[in-house]
Design a protein around this motif. Structure first.
Motif, PDB file in Angstrom:
ATOM      1  N   HIS A 263       0.773  -1.235  -0.023  1.00 57.70           N
ATOM      2  CA  HIS A 263       0.067   0.097   0.116  1.00 57.70           C
ATOM      3  C   HIS A 263       0.702   1.483  -0.045  1.00 57.70           C
ATOM      4  O   HIS A 263       1.822   1.469   0.575  1.00 57.70           O
ATOM      5  CB  HIS A 263      -1.015  -0.124   1.412  1.00 57.70           C
ATOM      6  CG  HIS A 263      -2.205  -0.901   0.917  1.00 57.70           C
ATOM      7  ND1 HIS A 263      -3.188  -0.454   1.421  1.00 57.70           N
ATOM      8  CD2 HIS A 263      -2.207  -2.088   0.783  1.00 57.70           C
ATOM      9  CE1 HIS A 263      -4.412  -1.557   1.211  1.00 57.70           C
ATOM     10  NE2 HIS A 263      -3.459  -2.646   0.666  1.00 57.70           N
ATOM     11  N   THR A 293       7.225   7.759   3.030  1.00 56.70           N
ATOM     12  CA  THR A 293       5.775   7.811   3.345  1.00 56.70           C
ATOM     13  C   THR A 293       5.708   7.139   4.523  1.00 56.70           C
ATOM     14  O   THR A 293       5.020   5.719   4.672  1.00 56.70           O
ATOM     15  CB  THR A 293       5.184   6.980   1.968  1.00 56.70           C
ATOM     16  OG1 THR A 293       5.473   7.521   0.790  1.00 56.70           O
ATOM     17  CG2 THR A 293       3.554   7.030   2.154  1.00 56.70           C
ATOM     18  N   PRO A 294       5.338   7.916   5.699  1.00 58.95           N
ATOM     19  CA  PRO A 294       5.367   7.294   7.020  1.00 58.95           C
ATOM     20  C   PRO A 294       3.756   6.963   7.255  1.00 58.95           C
ATOM     21  O   PRO A 294       2.948   7.291   6.439  1.00 58.95           O
ATOM     22  CB  PRO A 294       5.480   8.285   8.105  1.00 58.95           C
ATOM     23  CG  PRO A 294       5.251   9.642   6.967  1.00 58.95           C
ATOM     24  CD  PRO A 294       5.664   9.303   5.771  1.00 58.95           C
ATOM     25  N   GLY A 295       3.511   5.833   7.964  1.00 60.04           N
ATOM     26  CA  GLY A 295       2.360   5.345   8.134  1.00 60.04           C
ATOM     27  C   GLY A 295       2.236   3.836   8.411  1.00 60.04           C
ATOM     28  O   GLY A 295       3.262   3.212   8.555  1.00 60.04           O
ATOM     29  N   THR A 296       1.164   3.043   8.753  1.00 56.87           N
ATOM     30  CA  THR A 296       1.048   1.760   8.906  1.00 56.87           C
ATOM     31  C   THR A 296       0.438   0.932   7.917  1.00 56.87           C
ATOM     32  O   THR A 296      -0.870   1.670   7.393  1.00 56.87           O
ATOM     33  CB  THR A 296       0.464   1.348  10.253  1.00 56.87           C
ATOM     34  OG1 THR A 296       0.998   2.110  11.166  1.00 56.87           O
ATOM     35  CG2 THR A 296      -0.174   0.020  10.448  1.00 56.87           C
ATOM     36  N   TRP A 297       1.158   0.513   6.962  1.00 54.49           N
ATOM     37  CA  TRP A 297       0.571  -0.106   5.485  1.00 54.49           C
ATOM     38  C   TRP A 297       0.335  -1.482   5.744  1.00 54.49           C
ATOM     39  O   TRP A 297       1.280  -2.129   6.125  1.00 54.49           O
ATOM     40  CB  TRP A 297       1.581   0.549   4.364  1.00 54.49           C
ATOM     41  CG  TRP A 297       1.911   1.956   4.530  1.00 54.49           C
ATOM     42  CD1 TRP A 297       3.081   2.502   5.039  1.00 54.49           C
ATOM     43  CD2 TRP A 297       0.953   3.023   4.397  1.00 54.49           C
ATOM     44  NE1 TRP A 297       2.988   3.683   4.966  1.00 54.49           N
ATOM     45  CE2 TRP A 297       1.682   4.204   4.637  1.00 54.49           C
ATOM     46  CE3 TRP A 297      -0.308   3.097   3.864  1.00 54.49           C
ATOM     47  CZ2 TRP A 297       1.266   5.423   4.367  1.00 54.49           C
ATOM     48  CZ3 TRP A 297      -0.851   4.321   3.638  1.00 54.49           C
ATOM     49  CH2 TRP A 297       0.030   5.607   4.030  1.00 54.49           C
TER      50      TRP A 297
ATOM     51  N   TYR B 139      -0.505   9.041  -0.871  1.00 52.46           N
ATOM     52  CA  TYR B 139      -1.769   9.662   0.100  1.00 52.46           C
ATOM     53  C   TYR B 139      -0.975   9.553   1.556  1.00 52.46           C
ATOM     54  O   TYR B 139      -0.051   8.694   1.429  1.00 52.46           O
ATOM     55  CB  TYR B 139      -2.962   9.000   0.003  1.00 52.46           C
ATOM     56  CG  TYR B 139      -2.957   7.568  -0.415  1.00 52.46           C
ATOM     57  CD1 TYR B 139      -2.906   6.633   0.892  1.00 52.46           C
ATOM     58  CD2 TYR B 139      -2.960   6.974  -1.560  1.00 52.46           C
ATOM     59  CE1 TYR B 139      -2.550   5.554   0.812  1.00 52.46           C
ATOM     60  CE2 TYR B 139      -2.947   5.451  -1.400  1.00 52.46           C
ATOM     61  CZ  TYR B 139      -2.671   4.612  -0.319  1.00 52.46           C
ATOM     62  OH  TYR B 139      -2.570   3.456  -0.456  1.00 52.46           O
ATOM     63  N   GLN B 140      -1.515  10.289   2.249  1.00 56.96           N
ATOM     64  CA  GLN B 140      -1.381   9.809   3.857  1.00 56.96           C
ATOM     65  C   GLN B 140      -2.140   9.071   4.285  1.00 56.96           C
ATOM     66  O   GLN B 140      -3.111   8.377   3.630  1.00 56.96           O
ATOM     67  CB  GLN B 140      -1.472  11.193   4.841  1.00 56.96           C
ATOM     68  CG  GLN B 140      -0.468  12.211   4.081  1.00 56.96           C
ATOM     69  CD  GLN B 140      -0.259  13.527   4.907  1.00 56.96           C
ATOM     70  OE1 GLN B 140      -1.475  13.692   5.733  1.00 56.96           O
ATOM     71  NE2 GLN B 140       0.971  14.211   4.963  1.00 56.96           N
ATOM     72  N   PHE B 141      -1.597   8.581   5.447  1.00 58.56           N
ATOM     73  CA  PHE B 141      -2.330   7.168   6.048  1.00 58.56           C
ATOM     74  C   PHE B 141      -4.118   7.158   6.120  1.00 58.56           C
ATOM     75  O   PHE B 141      -4.675   6.403   5.718  1.00 58.56           O
ATOM     76  CB  PHE B 141      -1.858   6.904   7.395  1.00 58.56           C
ATOM     77  CG  PHE B 141      -2.399   5.784   8.052  1.00 58.56           C
ATOM     78  CD1 PHE B 141      -2.159   4.309   7.475  1.00 58.56           C
ATOM     79  CD2 PHE B 141      -3.142   5.751   9.390  1.00 58.56           C
ATOM     80  CE1 PHE B 141      -2.905   3.399   8.414  1.00 58.56           C
ATOM     81  CE2 PHE B 141      -3.736   4.871  10.026  1.00 58.56           C
ATOM     82  CZ  PHE B 141      -3.343   3.459   9.322  1.00 58.56           C
ATOM     83  N   ASP B 144      -5.772   5.880   2.890  1.00 57.83           N
ATOM     84  CA  ASP B 144      -5.381   4.780   2.630  1.00 57.83           C
ATOM     85  C   ASP B 144      -6.716   3.988   2.200  1.00 57.83           C
ATOM     86  O   ASP B 144      -6.944   2.849   1.230  1.00 57.83           O
ATOM     87  CB  ASP B 144      -4.596   3.721   3.458  1.00 57.83           C
ATOM     88  CG  ASP B 144      -4.286   2.654   3.012  1.00 57.83           C
ATOM     89  OD1 ASP B 144      -3.588   2.590   1.700  1.00 57.83           O
ATOM     90  OD2 ASP B 144      -4.230   1.702   3.724  1.00 57.83           O
TER      91      ASP B 144
END
Lengths: 319, 319, 319
Positions: A263, A293-297, B139-141, B144
């Protein structure tokens, strides 16, 4: 090394592109050929044994997204896997970060290296012959590790208690990531049991990534698994931070085709950017990016029934 | 944007090739990374809702080539699909030529654009949560759209009656065609029910084609479908004339792999010309040509059982 | 010929690369288009008939690696295949080395050629209509060979005893290897019965290889076959010596996806070196190398159940 080509333009482009791109001016995929120089690099030596383990495909007993639960009689099995040892099989080595699943050690080399893999069959569970067959590297017939009645030698049929040394050369066209697996007479049940691993070969001058994530797609006990585990909470949680160079080593074995997806990230292929890419049994590719791209994917196989049956994990990127 | 590379030759070729071709000198597929500039283009705003429809997979009730007939109880179902609305959901917009099937609107953007998709869940049929998960864009988290227990926010689980706005950026490496689909807790039945669509992003300076044909490969009610229809006479009839620039947006979702084929036409891939090309779930590619071959041609999935079970249509080229 | 492109860099690279590589600067696969010059080369004429044969999928009755045995009632069937004839169907021609299986003749041409294939339906076994549909080449509607109710002409439905001539042009983008197969109303059983073959087109100035090996992946009687044969000892034994230029023509038809693998060899794709490569129904590619690795090697589909069910053979390289 000589490249097959069909005209001066192909040659010009090949010169620009180096080893990895050969323009098939006539639609041919073009290969590596005679005259390969001898290996000029170092010798890398590994000790690997086939050993029994007890493996749990769903350690936490649940599919966190769908809510199903599973009892251990459906998720635990005794099997034989590859594990790394120190010199002369003195003691077993723990798994490396990024490669902590059922698969064998992530073997590293660089183009030009000669790789010696000392393999010992310690299968006291099934008492079967085993072997190691390596993709992507150059070797002579004796190191093929594949059983052909009437032709193959001892390296294709290593009996319990025996040891065999495979001699492999990482050519220029060996750069990339490749599977290795049992190809002995017991290959069929052994691969389903987890007797496989990955070989990662850096190109000349190529820097190692900050993180290398092995994603091995197979099925075990009817679950669709990543590194031998099924469902978020059991599959690997890979981690990186913004600015890190991450490398995904994607491999598959077995009967199934998959589409690997991460993602919020894309990668470039020769046919343009992709965020989902097909992979079939014994295929392999590596994907690199500098993380931004920081986040939890989620990362997962995008075949719906595979994803729903366990082939999905989490990738956490911090700032 | 920084591209990962492994040597000066790769760089030289990458410079020649621009965004789309990166030479993986070491066998790596190379990706897009940190330092991506902010979007500099326009803001494109879309209003999309999940709404109930009655859908007939085989409106004429027959397989014209094989001669079988089907009664409506085998071909009609009530389901939930994406449909486009005018600003602020004032009224539903009709389907566009080339995209007239079960799938949602063909959303258009250009590299550099910011895309705002206002999504409203109007599922009064199953009363389930839904979402939109977009491939190919940055995109940002929060945008998603994928449900991860304990992590995801409201955009991954839009309840009936609620609205959520996804903010997406078309990067340079977003050029191409990409699927979007439900990724909420009800993803599995929803995608089988038709809750998917395509996003088409032009590169900087790229001209729009004269015709854009969306070919969405999925299965519904046991039929193998193109845009939710099965068999010649039900699947889209695409039309062009000699000299037109036509673009095929080929996408797939579900469990199956396909090989897309158009009769009497070829296209170039980085590995040479092809007239048949594999596509798996959530993969997508676009094919362009300037038409020069008049006739009545078949386009179809070349997996035999898929073709025989409905995944085939007609493309008519006039002078 | 005009190539679709999206910018000057794509053009520059296309100029370097010639026909085979088009940079899809915007993620599009780019095609061949209007303005194609008329064929300038020779006319090649072939005579091919659909004729009954008795075919044995496992002539030696055994799976040499696993040890199973099979009786002829499970391995022999009467079917209809393509066979080559001399001018005006005077007499049948024997199969060529490298193409000795169930499939039809390996038809050869060079870019620029016009190809006339005179097809005669001599199906006295099932008394069904048949046709020839060719991939990869340019033709007018009447030579498509595909049955579309209400549209197609006599070439799509050649009745037993009748003859039809297909007129095909090998364009620059026809270089490569392509399948041909029945596409008449009896296509479905006919392809399963073996009514298929390969067309091999050399690029301008391209030299013919020293050996050309046709590997046609299909299933027959429930076995997974190479050129209509199953298991080592029945599938083709291909042979070369060090220094030979060998070409593998890999093709598939039917319902299944495969991963073609040759032991101890690698080939370059635009995305880097590979030794295992996906192929789906009606896809095809050719692989070339100058042989430099003596030994007795396996080639096989790496889908485990396919390999175990017959899709495996031997390639012998002498010094």
């Amino acid at each position: 090394m000589r490249l097959r080509r069909s005209g001066p333009r192909a040659l010009a482009l090949a010169a620009l592109a180096g080893a990895a791109l050969v323009v098939a001016g006539t639609g041919a995929l073009t290969s590596i050929a005679a005259g390969e120089p001898a290996a000029t690099g170092h010798v890398r030596e590994y000790w690997v044994a086939a050993v029994p383990v007890t493996w749990n495909v769903v350690p936490n007993g649940r599919n966190a997204i769908e809510g199903d639960t599973f009892t251990p009689d459906k998720t635990v099995f005794r099997t034989v896997v590859y594990r790394q040892y120190t010199k002369d099989f003195a003691r077993q080595v723990g798994k490396q970060p990024g490669n902590e699943g059922i698969q064998g050690p992530l073997l590293h080399a660089r183009v030009g290296d000669t790789i010696l893999v000392h393999f010992r069959n310690l299968d006291t569970l099934n008492n079967q012959p085993h072997s190691m067959h390596f993709h992507g590297v150059r070797y002579q017939f004796g190191s093929d590790g594949s059983y052909i009645p009437g032709f193959s030698g001892p390296g294709a049929n290593v009996k319990p208690g025996e040891t065999f040394t495979y001699k492999l050369v990482a050519e220029r066209e060996s750069a990339g990531v490749w599977p290795y697996h049992d190809h002995s007479p017991s290959m069929m049940p052994s691969i389903e049991g987890g007797l496989y691993g990955a070989l990662s070969i850096l190109g000349p001058g190529e820097r190692a990534p900050d993180h290398e994530f092995v994603v091995f797609l197979e099925s075990h006990l009817g679950f669709m698994t990543i590194d031998g585990r099924a469902f978020v909470g059991n599959t690997p949680v890979f981690r990186a931070k913004v600015g890190d160079v991450v490398q995904w080593d994607v491999l598959a074995l077995g009967d199934d085709f998959h589409t690997f997806h991460v993602h919020a990230h894309r990668w470039l292929t020769a046919d343009g950017p992709r965020d989902t890419q097909v992979i079939g049994p014994a295929e392999s590719y590596k994907i690199r990016w500098t993380e931004d791209t920081p986040g939890t994917w989620l990362y997962h196989c995008h075949v719906e029934s595979h994803m729903m049956n366990g082939m999905i994990g989490i990738y956490r990127v911090s700032r």
